[in-house]
Design an enzyme around this catalytic site. Structure first.
Site, PDB file in Angstrom:
ATOM      1  CE  LYS A 150      59.273  35.921  25.114  1.00 39.67           C
ATOM      2  NZ  LYS A 150      59.622  34.985  25.999  1.00 39.67           N
ATOM      3  CG  ASP A 179      53.532  39.632  26.373  1.00 40.49           C
ATOM      4  OD1 ASP A 179      53.518  39.059  27.386  1.00 40.49           O
ATOM      5  OD2 ASP A 179      54.563  40.590  26.274  1.00 40.49           O
ATOM      6  CG  HIS A 180      52.716  34.348  29.234  1.00 37.51           C
ATOM      7  ND1 HIS A 180      53.972  34.539  28.512  1.00 37.51           N
ATOM      8  CD2 HIS A 180      52.556  34.016  30.316  1.00 37.51           C
ATOM      9  CE1 HIS A 180      54.881  34.315  29.664  1.00 37.51           C
ATOM     10  NE2 HIS A 180      54.058  34.078  30.941  1.00 37.51           N
ATOM     11  CE  LYS A 184      52.032  36.053  33.827  1.00 41.23           C
ATOM     12  NZ  LYS A 184      51.969  34.513  34.213  1.00 41.23           N
ATOM     13  CD  GLU A 218      61.170  33.612  35.147  1.00 44.17           C
ATOM     14  OE1 GLU A 218      60.414  32.485  34.856  1.00 44.17           O
ATOM     15  OE2 GLU A 218      62.161  33.917  34.481  1.00 44.17           O
ATOM     16  CG  HIS A 242      56.897  38.861  29.542  1.00 41.16           C
ATOM     17  ND1 HIS A 242      55.804  38.585  28.378  1.00 41.16           N
ATOM     18  CD2 HIS A 242      57.781  37.718  29.798  1.00 41.16           C
ATOM     19  CE1 HIS A 242      56.111  37.288  28.150  1.00 41.16           C
ATOM     20  NE2 HIS A 242      57.185  36.880  28.608  1.00 41.16           N
ATOM     21  CE  LYS A 332      64.823  32.345  32.787  1.00 47.95           C
ATOM     22  NZ  LYS A 332      63.290  32.173  32.632  1.00 47.95           N
ATOM     23  CE  LYS A 337      56.326  32.404  38.322  1.00 45.35           C
ATOM     24  NZ  LYS A 337      56.860  32.793  37.010  1.00 45.35           N
TER      25      LYS A 337
HETATM   26  C1  BG6 Z   1      58.596  33.516  29.075  1.00 48.22           C
HETATM   27  C2  BG6 Z   1      60.109  33.448  29.152  1.00 48.22           C
HETATM   28  O1  BG6 Z   1      58.195  34.412  28.286  1.00 48.22           O
HETATM   29  O2  BG6 Z   1      58.109  33.882  30.491  1.00 48.22           O
HETATM   30  C3  BG6 Z   1      60.470  32.602  30.429  1.00 48.22           C
HETATM   31  O3  BG6 Z   1      60.505  32.960  27.933  1.00 48.22           O
HETATM   32  C4  BG6 Z   1      59.894  32.989  31.746  1.00 48.22           C
HETATM   33  O4  BG6 Z   1      62.038  32.394  30.192  1.00 48.22           O
HETATM   34  C5  BG6 Z   1      58.400  33.182  31.407  1.00 48.22           C
HETATM   35  O5  BG6 Z   1      60.265  31.942  32.356  1.00 48.22           O
HETATM   36  C6  BG6 Z   1      57.687  33.644  32.628  1.00 48.22           C
HETATM   37  O6  BG6 Z   1      56.548  33.484  32.603  1.00 48.22           O
HETATM   38  P1  BG6 Z   1      55.428  33.384  33.839  1.00 48.22           P
HETATM   39  O7  BG6 Z   1      54.334  33.489  33.405  1.00 48.22           O
HETATM   40  O8  BG6 Z   1      56.037  32.260  34.770  1.00 48.22           O
HETATM   41  O9  BG6 Z   1      55.875  34.547  34.883  1.00 48.22           O
END
Ligand code: BG6
Length: 508
Positions: A150, A179-180, A184, A218, A242, A332, A337
């Site tokens: 992405k 998309d990470h 999860k 976050e 996400h 942010k 978090k």
């Molecule tokens: C990324 C964003 O895709 O996901 C970042 O570009 C964000 O801005 C991050 O901090 C959050 O990922 P995670 O896994 O820490 O929730």
């Protein structure tokens, strides 16, 4: 481990993503014996480096990321798989050189190749074009797949153009848009929770659910990423990808099997059913904000009106969800978090008990915590002993940390890289999905500007966003549920102590 040897080619091999995420993830898969040890990893980047220099650099970062898990004996075997090829992504001739180098290394012709584009998004089109032109996408000698990070486009039009460009060299089945969040464990557990249990699905609809809240909060600020972030903002950075993915998994119908297209077809149906608003209709359905001090971050223009927080109401026009608002928010510099999905159930139709003096009776709530304190928490009413018919909220809780060892939850990239090597695209995004997500987000991205003009609601770092976000929900007769599982846990600890005291026999 059942995969045949593969070559994993990382474009952008000298960048952070490679050293902090991709290599540690590949190392862990190797350590767990999950992919063929005759495979190779080839890094490609502009910086001149020998194989050994590249390996040393990756070892240092992997040690930092993995600590003791980065065992030196195991690393020695792993690092023998790693090679480096210096070259310029923008030069077609360098792809020919890279191809020749890979062919030299491939002692097993017919093996597969996975190209990972860990590069700046503006370089995606050139990279796929050159891969195609160099014949590196052709599957004559084994499978060829490409992973694209992405952001995939900046809006619907650019995502469509990029899809066309990618499809000029690769078939859709060769393309793995990552998309990470889908990697999860707890996001995947959502599928198991919903579709491997029979007791939740019957109440997972408009008849029982009042509203759904998805929060990705976050604590971190933009840090050294202002160059990228200020041009993206939270709606492109978090919502289009996400948040839309999590929304689709929460709202979709049960797929007939756990298989890439069956799963993605259902997600597409949800995104298709999201009510379109058009830029003008966004007012009343979204709030954006910026944390105080954002302009002081290095690289942020002093007149920037990039939102670092957004909240959005999504309505899904289908039989299951008609009338149930989905509230999405992310930002942010927030209080915690946390990534949490709250299913807020409706109140009982009639209550024969007196409601508590200090407020309304809480209706049932299911909190799925994606991170941290991964788990699931269901709250319900119980009777307080020896207090007439006094009611109190209690919980049933499942915590991963109670059931599994520390470190049982792997990093998302571990699972996703392995799936791509094994050709399982279930947790990757299809072209129509990505375009639909942009179609939902485009009007919001352009709409808030028209509504906010030059003034963006501000919020103090360490809070839950601008006050406008609270009033936005209040106007709809609802309130944000902040960090539900943790709050319930703390409340339980407090009342657990006081109750024990109440139950002590007098005089003790
Ligand atoms: C990324 C964003 O895709 O996901 C970042 O570009 C964000 O801005 C991050 O901090 C959050 O990922 P995670 O896994 O820490 O929730």
């Amino acid at each position: 481990m059942d995969s045949s040897p593969a070559t994993i080619v990382i474009f952008g091999a000298s960048g952070d993503l490679t050293s902090r995420k991709l290599i540690p993830a590949l190392f862990n898969n190797h350590r767990k014996d999950r992919f063929n040890p005759d495979s190779r990893i080839v890094g490609f980047a502009r910086r001149p480096m020998t194989d050994d220099e590249f390996r040393d650099k990756l070892y240092r970062f992997s040690r930092e990321t993995l600590g003791r898990d980065c065992d030196s004996a195991c690393w020695a075997k792993f690092s023998a798989m790693i090679h480096y090829c210096q070259g310029d992504l923008t030069q077609e001739a360098d792809y020919q050189r890279l191809n020749a180098r890979i062919e030299d290394l491939e002692t097993n012709p017919g093996g597969g190749r996975l190209y990972y584009l860990a590069i700046a998004p503006e370089l995606y089109p050139q990279a796929v074009d050159h891969l195609g032109a160099a014949g590196m996408a052709s599957e004559q000698d084994g499978w060829r797949r490409v992973i694209i990070e992405k952001p995939f486009g900046r809006d619907l039009a650019s995502a469509q153009a990029l899809n066309r460009q990618v499809h000029a060299s690769f078939d859709e089945r060769q393309v793995y848009r990552i998309d990470h969040y889908l990697g999860k464990e707890t996001v995947q557990n959502l599928l198991v929770f919903r579709f491997a249990n029979s007791i939740f699905e019957p109440v997972w609809n408009r008849n029982y659910v009042d509203n759904v809240q998805i929060t990705v909060g976050e604590r971190v600020k933009v840090g050294d990423r202002a160059g990228y972030y200020d041009t993206a903002g939270v709606l492109r950075d978090m919502f289009q990808n996400h948040m839309m993915q999590v929304l689709a998994l929460v709202a979709m119908e049960p797929p007939s099997k756990f298989e890439a297209n069956a799963l993605r077809d259902e997600k597409v149906k949800v995104l298709n059913a999201v009510r379109g608003r058009g830029a003008a209709g966004v007012e009343g359905y979204s709030v954006v904000g910026q944390y105080a001090g954002y302009h002081d971050e290095s690289g942020v223009p002093e007149d920037s009106i990039t939102p670092t927080y957004a909240a959005l109401r999504v309505d899904i026009d289908n039989w299951r969800w008609q009338g149930v608002p989905f509230y999405l928010r992310s930002g942010k510099a927030l209080a915690h978090k946390t990534t949490e999905i709250i299913i807020q159930f409706s109140s009982p139709p009639h209550l024969m008990f007196d409601t508590p003096d200090d407020g309304d009776l809480e209706s049932n709530r299911l909190a799925i915590t994606v991170q941290p304190n991964e788990g699931i928490n269901l709250s319900f009413q119980t009777k307080v002993p020896d207090h007439g018919m006094m009611l109190r909220s209690s919980e049933l809780e499942f915590l991963y940390s109670d059931s599994y060892d520390d470190g049982a939850i792997p990093d998302s990239y571990e699972r996703l890289l392995l799936d791509a090597i094994n050709g399982d695209a279930s947790l990757f995004i299809r072209s129509d999905e990505i375009e639909l997500a942009w179609r939902v987000m485009d009007p919001v991205i352009t709409g808030w500007r028209d509504n906010a003009g030059d003034a963006l609601p501000m919020y103090k770092p360490g809070t839950w966003g601008p006050v406008e976000s609270d009033s936005f929900l209040k106007r709809q007769g609802r309130a944000w549920i902040n960090d539900a599982a943790n709050q319930q846990r703390k409340g339980r600890e407090r009342s657990g102590t006081s109750e024990r005291r109440e139950c002590d026999p007098p005089g003790c």
